[in-house]
Scaffold this motif. Structure first.
Motif, PDB file in Angstrom:
ATOM      1  N   VAL A 122       0.713  -1.229   0.210  1.00 41.97           N
ATOM      2  CA  VAL A 122      -0.009   0.016  -0.062  1.00 41.97           C
ATOM      3  C   VAL A 122       0.910   1.269  -0.048  1.00 41.97           C
ATOM      4  O   VAL A 122       0.579   2.049  -0.677  1.00 41.97           O
ATOM      5  CB  VAL A 122      -0.992   0.241   1.258  1.00 41.97           C
ATOM      6  CG1 VAL A 122      -1.786   1.069   1.072  1.00 41.97           C
ATOM      7  CG2 VAL A 122      -1.671  -1.202   1.192  1.00 41.97           C
ATOM      8  N   ASP A 160       6.851   3.243   4.780  1.00 40.17           N
ATOM      9  CA  ASP A 160       5.449   3.625   4.621  1.00 40.17           C
ATOM     10  C   ASP A 160       4.542   2.268   4.705  1.00 40.17           C
ATOM     11  O   ASP A 160       3.430   2.256   5.453  1.00 40.17           O
ATOM     12  CB  ASP A 160       4.846   4.344   3.684  1.00 40.17           C
ATOM     13  CG  ASP A 160       5.677   5.664   3.522  1.00 40.17           C
ATOM     14  OD1 ASP A 160       5.207   6.360   4.565  1.00 40.17           O
ATOM     15  OD2 ASP A 160       6.275   6.190   2.671  1.00 40.17           O
ATOM     16  N   ASP A 161       5.001   1.388   4.091  1.00 40.57           N
ATOM     17  CA  ASP A 161       3.981   0.315   3.810  1.00 40.57           C
ATOM     18  C   ASP A 161       4.012  -0.538   5.245  1.00 40.57           C
ATOM     19  O   ASP A 161       2.875  -1.128   5.391  1.00 40.57           O
ATOM     20  CB  ASP A 161       4.536  -0.567   2.706  1.00 40.57           C
ATOM     21  CG  ASP A 161       3.657  -1.892   2.526  1.00 40.57           C
ATOM     22  OD1 ASP A 161       2.459  -1.690   2.144  1.00 40.57           O
ATOM     23  OD2 ASP A 161       3.859  -2.820   2.756  1.00 40.57           O
ATOM     24  N   VAL A 162       5.187  -0.727   5.744  1.00 37.45           N
ATOM     25  CA  VAL A 162       5.149  -1.341   7.182  1.00 37.45           C
ATOM     26  C   VAL A 162       4.410  -0.817   8.091  1.00 37.45           C
ATOM     27  O   VAL A 162       3.723  -1.161   9.022  1.00 37.45           O
ATOM     28  CB  VAL A 162       6.660  -1.590   7.591  1.00 37.45           C
ATOM     29  CG1 VAL A 162       6.632  -2.298   8.889  1.00 37.45           C
ATOM     30  CG2 VAL A 162       7.598  -2.400   6.613  1.00 37.45           C
ATOM     31  N   PHE A 183       1.665   0.984   7.741  1.00 38.85           N
ATOM     32  CA  PHE A 183       0.528   1.134   7.197  1.00 38.85           C
ATOM     33  C   PHE A 183      -0.697   0.551   8.237  1.00 38.85           C
ATOM     34  O   PHE A 183      -1.847   0.989   8.818  1.00 38.85           O
ATOM     35  CB  PHE A 183       0.170   0.788   5.979  1.00 38.85           C
ATOM     36  CG  PHE A 183      -1.371   0.793   5.470  1.00 38.85           C
ATOM     37  CD1 PHE A 183      -1.830   1.730   4.864  1.00 38.85           C
ATOM     38  CD2 PHE A 183      -2.053  -0.351   5.428  1.00 38.85           C
ATOM     39  CE1 PHE A 183      -3.428   1.713   4.548  1.00 38.85           C
ATOM     40  CE2 PHE A 183      -3.460  -0.386   5.051  1.00 38.85           C
ATOM     41  CZ  PHE A 183      -4.168   0.858   4.765  1.00 38.85           C
ATOM     42  N   GLY A 184      -0.341  -0.652   8.637  1.00 39.55           N
ATOM     43  CA  GLY A 184      -1.187  -1.325   9.527  1.00 39.55           C
ATOM     44  C   GLY A 184      -1.239  -0.682  11.071  1.00 39.55           C
ATOM     45  O   GLY A 184      -1.925  -0.742  11.463  1.00 39.55           O
ATOM     46  N   GLU A 230      -0.545   2.682  11.513  1.00 44.15           N
ATOM     47  CA  GLU A 230      -1.488   3.638  11.466  1.00 44.15           C
ATOM     48  C   GLU A 230      -2.847   3.282  11.633  1.00 44.15           C
ATOM     49  O   GLU A 230      -3.495   4.022  12.391  1.00 44.15           O
ATOM     50  CB  GLU A 230      -1.176   4.343  10.009  1.00 44.15           C
ATOM     51  CG  GLU A 230       0.185   4.929   9.954  1.00 44.15           C
ATOM     52  CD  GLU A 230       0.372   5.522   8.331  1.00 44.15           C
ATOM     53  OE1 GLU A 230       1.017   6.643   8.355  1.00 44.15           O
ATOM     54  OE2 GLU A 230       0.169   5.012   7.309  1.00 44.15           O
ATOM     55  N   ASN A 231      -3.274   2.318  10.948  1.00 46.05           N
ATOM     56  CA  ASN A 231      -4.724   1.820  11.026  1.00 46.05           C
ATOM     57  C   ASN A 231      -5.115   1.609  12.482  1.00 46.05           C
ATOM     58  O   ASN A 231      -6.265   2.055  12.753  1.00 46.05           O
ATOM     59  CB  ASN A 231      -4.786   0.498  10.336  1.00 46.05           C
ATOM     60  CG  ASN A 231      -4.737   0.980   8.769  1.00 46.05           C
ATOM     61  OD1 ASN A 231      -5.159   2.121   8.246  1.00 46.05           O
ATOM     62  ND2 ASN A 231      -4.692   0.046   7.901  1.00 46.05           N
ATOM     63  N   GLY A 279       5.115  -5.985   7.630  1.00 43.36           N
ATOM     64  CA  GLY A 279       4.238  -5.177   7.995  1.00 43.36           C
ATOM     65  C   GLY A 279       3.297  -5.904   8.841  1.00 43.36           C
ATOM     66  O   GLY A 279       2.704  -5.522  10.038  1.00 43.36           O
TER      67      GLY A 279
END
Lengths: 279, 265, 288
Positions: A95, A101-103, A105-106, A108-109, A153
């Protein structure tokens, strides 16, 4: 007795507009800390299983229990925090615009604070040996590297279970080995439970347990040793048997006095060594 | 041709420009675009030229690369130049050949407008050349944040943008792959009558759409599996840092505006 | 049809900051009617190389002779279509190129681009669909309603229907299950044997390279590292492993036995039965 972590009871599932059940009355348990391989040819229903386990689809009948919690629309987000998933296509799950950033992402969610995130991203990347690639963009990474980022991630979210949904099937042999090695190390270190959906029989041979799926049903369940005993049946199911088993059989046929059914090459080498020293 | 295009491309380097806060860069470029229109004589245009040159030097982007990147728009610049030369009839006649008359005003307008155009393109290109697209997105999201009060879905827009950016190289690669596969099956994309060429697009577009939809679906599944539930309660990994240099540049721009106002005729 | 590459070099995006040298000093000749496997890991230049085989890419230096045509660096080439008809490429995940309403139309697309009449193309489509092991009634279906494995076969049929002299296969079995993999590889081998189609297989599977090819080309860092028969190539497995390449399971196992048991083998074994016989021999020999 090991602890039951996940259990499926009488699961039936049909995709919209399809005649046949993708899963037809499937029941089994998954135990804490094991590596479970779910094998079957393409279309045997094994990938549908993965989607159900993570609440990406819901079964028409039957129940799934994860860590004593029944999986429903209400509990799905809790369950997802415990189960990390790595999908087949390395590109379509990346993503972020860069590795870090991709790692993140989860993380952040689920609202992890920024300072904690930085640390967890770093940690997760060093676990998959990708620390040097912090700012790399996905199209400069190999398939195997992207899958390792996907694993990072997942790891960053500290789940109990990792599901590999044919995560190595689009990779070259080197990428495949990288990914499996990474998961094996993590499993040791973090006491993870691994569910690997695959048609790579060499990989399945190293699992603790194998479930064979066929036409939406659980065809057989057992240790690799049990499963690979039914070699002809497996080949008829569109699967294969590991190299070491094929070889030990061929050796027997040629009159070499060894046992049959070696799951790994190491076992076979050991037996041959013993035989050699006796000669 | 596409290889040479620099518009919207990022060239990694370690320059002052690269290190600046994207919010500052966005604001600066926005205001620069506005004040370019203040210039209306030789002195003000020269000043803008110097400033643009200064920015280029600060960015550490090779001038040769910039110029070769401008080639695709060169035609446009020449076109505007000619339009002004031919149709502006002001001041002295400088040159006459039959019906063709070139006026002093026309020449001046042509040169100025072309220069203005060049400055605009150079400065906006420099923004994208020195800022990763994701930083631009972050900058925009931050700058637009106040709009959330009026229910503008700033987070969703920024996420959409960053996913689009993430997938551009992937889809470009895919386009190239499908194009090659169809060329190998005898499609000719580059010659023949227009009608045939338009028809040749179908075998490219259909697979591209099919694959883009499949990717979108899989990506949505993956995002859901990774716990994405919209912007609420979400934290942000990327943080922006407004530094001294950013403030200095803003001040510089204000001074430049003042000077331009004073010097314009 | 013979394909010869002479001093081929290829640079992506030449003269930009993104320039990248993908191939250099490639000299290679692929004989008519041969089965050649090209191996090497991702980034070794093998995909770039394969796109030169039907002039999808033109070399930035050197020349390529395809049958009676010569593609020279820096020269404008016209009428490349005839080359593309003779050299068919099955790309990785070829199902991504399907686009037409029906399977039949999609398969006819290639032949009709090369000037075959619709009626003749339909005959070719029928033949091709049989060849890839699908039933004829699939011709009327939409390619997008098929399973992944069926789509793969339809896409392959689309290339076969062009009746090429040379078939270039880029990882044709990627992502398939073991049965699908074997069926597809056997089908290509059958075509090669029965119709004498020259086959060039780009693969990561050393098993397939050893099993099917008469010639193996190893690509490494943009150039040809080694070329030879499977026996020659796999007689020095240590070298391959040092390059980070795999060797067939059988060869790797031989290597292990040599190390652990100290027994010697006369030759690399490329299939399991052969290996079993050789192990038996070597162990008895060790006994004496």
């Amino acid at each position: 007795m090991r602890k039951k972590l996940v259990s499926l009871e009488n699961i039936k599932f049909k995709y919209e507009g399809q005649k046949n059940f993708a899963l037809n009355d499937v029941s089994f348990d998954i135990y804490e800390g094991e590596w479970l391989a779910i094998v079957g040819h393409n279309g045997s229903g094994k990938s549908t299983l993965a989607k159900l386990l993570n609440g990406l689809q819901f079964a028409q009948t039957g129940t799934i229990t994860v860590n004593d919690k029944v999986l429903t629309e209400e509990t799905v987000w809790d369950v997802r925090r415990q189960i990390g998933m790595v999908f087949q296509n390395p590109d379509n799950q990346f993503v972020g615009t860069t590795v870090q950033d991709d790692v993140a992402f989860g993380l952040e969610n689920v609202g992890v604070p920024q300072e904690v995130m930085v640390e967890r991203v770093q940690n997760a990347l060093s676990k998959v040996k990708m620390s040097k690639f912090l700012n790399q963009e996905p199209h400069h990474l190999s398939g195997g590297q992207k899958q390792r980022i996907a694993i990072a991630g997942v790891v960053a979210l500290q789940p109990n279970i990792i599901i590999l949904d044919e995560a190595t099937s689009m990779l070259d042999p080197r990428g495949r080995e990288e990914v499996l090695e990474t998961v094996r190390e993590l499993m040791q270190e973090k006491a993870l439970t691994v569910i690997s959906i695959t048609h790579d029989l060499e990989e399945a041979a190293k699992a603790d347990r194998i479930i064979v799926m066929n036409k939406g049903q659980l065809y057989r369940e057992g240790t690799p040793r049990d499963i690979f005993k039914m070699e002809k049946e497996l080949i008829e199911l569109g699967l294969d048997i590991p190299f070491s088993i094929k070889l030990s059989k061929a050796l027997q046929k040629n009159g070499v006095a060894i046992d049959y059914g070696h799951l790994t090459e190491e076992e076979l080498v050991k037996d041959l060594c013993e035989l050699h020293s006796k000669m | 041709m596409l290889d040479k295009m620099i518009f919207g491309r990022y060239v990694p380097a370690n320059s002052v420009m690269h290190r600046m806060d994207p919010r500052a860069k966005l604001l600066l470029v926005f205001f620069f675009v506005c004040i370019v229109f203040l210039a209306n004589n030789l002195v003000t245009y020269s000043l803008l030229g110097l400033v643009t040159l200064g920015i280029i030097l600060l960015s550490k982007i090779k001038i040769r690369f910039l110029i070769s990147g401008l080639k695709p728009v060169l035609l446009l610049i020449i076109f505007t130049f000619l339009v002004h030369i031919l149709f502006t009839k002001e001041g002295k006649v400088l040159y006459q050949l039959g019906w063709l008359e070139i006026y002093e005003g026309g020449l001046r307008q042509g040169v100025f407008i072309s220069l203005r155009f060049t400055f605009l393109i150079l400065v906006t290109s420099l923004l994208t050349l020195t800022t990763t697209p994701i930083s631009i997105t972050d900058g925009m999201e931050e700058l637009l944040n106040p709009l959330k009060k009026w229910k503008v879905p700033v987070h969703e827009l920024a996420l959409m943008m960053s996913i689009a950016l993430r997938f551009i190289p992937t889809l470009m690669e895919e386009t190239d792959k499908i194009m090659k596969a169809q060329i190998a099956r005898g499609v000719d994309f580059s010659s023949g009558p227009i009608k045939n060429r338009i028809k040749a697009i179908v075998p490219l577009l259909v697979p591209l759409f099919v694959s883009a939809f499949k990717r979108a679906e899989e990506l949505a599944t993956a995002m859901e599996a990774r716990g994405y539930q919209g912007g609420e309660g979400r934290t942000k990994y990327r943080q922006l840092h407004w530094g001294m240099i950013d403030s200095l540049c803003m001040v510089g721009l204000v001074i430049l505006t003042g000077v331009l106002v004073l010097l314009r005729s | 049809m013979r394909i010869t590459l002479e001093d081929v070099e290829y640079r992506y995006q030449a003269n930009t900051p993104f320039e990248h040298l993908a191939l250099y000093d490639v000299n290679l000749s692929i004989d008519s009617g041969s089965y050649t496997a090209i191996i090497g890991h991702t980034g070794s230049g093998k995909s770039t190389l394969l796109q030169h085989l039907n002039a999808l890419l033109k070399p930035t230096k050197g020349r390529i002779i395809i049958g009676d045509r010569t593609i020279e660096a820096g020269r404008k080439e016209k009428q490349l279509r005839s080359i593309r008809q003779k050299v068919g490429i099955v790309f990785q995940f070829p199902e991504h190129q399907l686009f037409d309403e029906t399977v039949e139309k999609d398969i006819c697309f290639g032949p009709m681009n090369f000037g075959v009449s619709e009626a003749d193309a339909k005959v070719l489509a029928r033949k091709a669909i049989q060849h890839v092991g699908l039933a004829e009634d699939i011709l009327e279906k939409s390619p997008f309603d098929l399973s992944g494995g069926q789509m793969r076969r339809v896409a392959i049929a689309g290339v076969l229907a062009m009746e090429p002299d040379v078939l270039v296969l880029d990882e044709p079995t990627a992502g398939l299950d073991p049965r699908g993999r074997k069926e597809i590889m056997d089908m290509f081998y059958d075509l090669h044997k029965k119709r004498g189609i020259s086959t060039i297989l780009v693969t990561h599977s050393m098993e397939d390279a050893a099993k099917y090819a008469d010639e193996i080309v190893i690509m490494h860092q943009g150039s040809v590292f080694k070329k030879g028969s499977p026996q020659e190539i796999f007689s020095d497995p240590v070298q391959l492993l040092e390059l980070g390449l795999d060797v067939p399971d059988t060869v790797r196992f031989q290597l292990k036995l040599q190390k652990e048991l100290g027994i010697r083998f006369d030759k690399p074994c490329l299939n399991i039965d052969d290996l079993a016989i050789e192990i038996d021999k070597a162990m008895k020999r060790g006994n004496r």
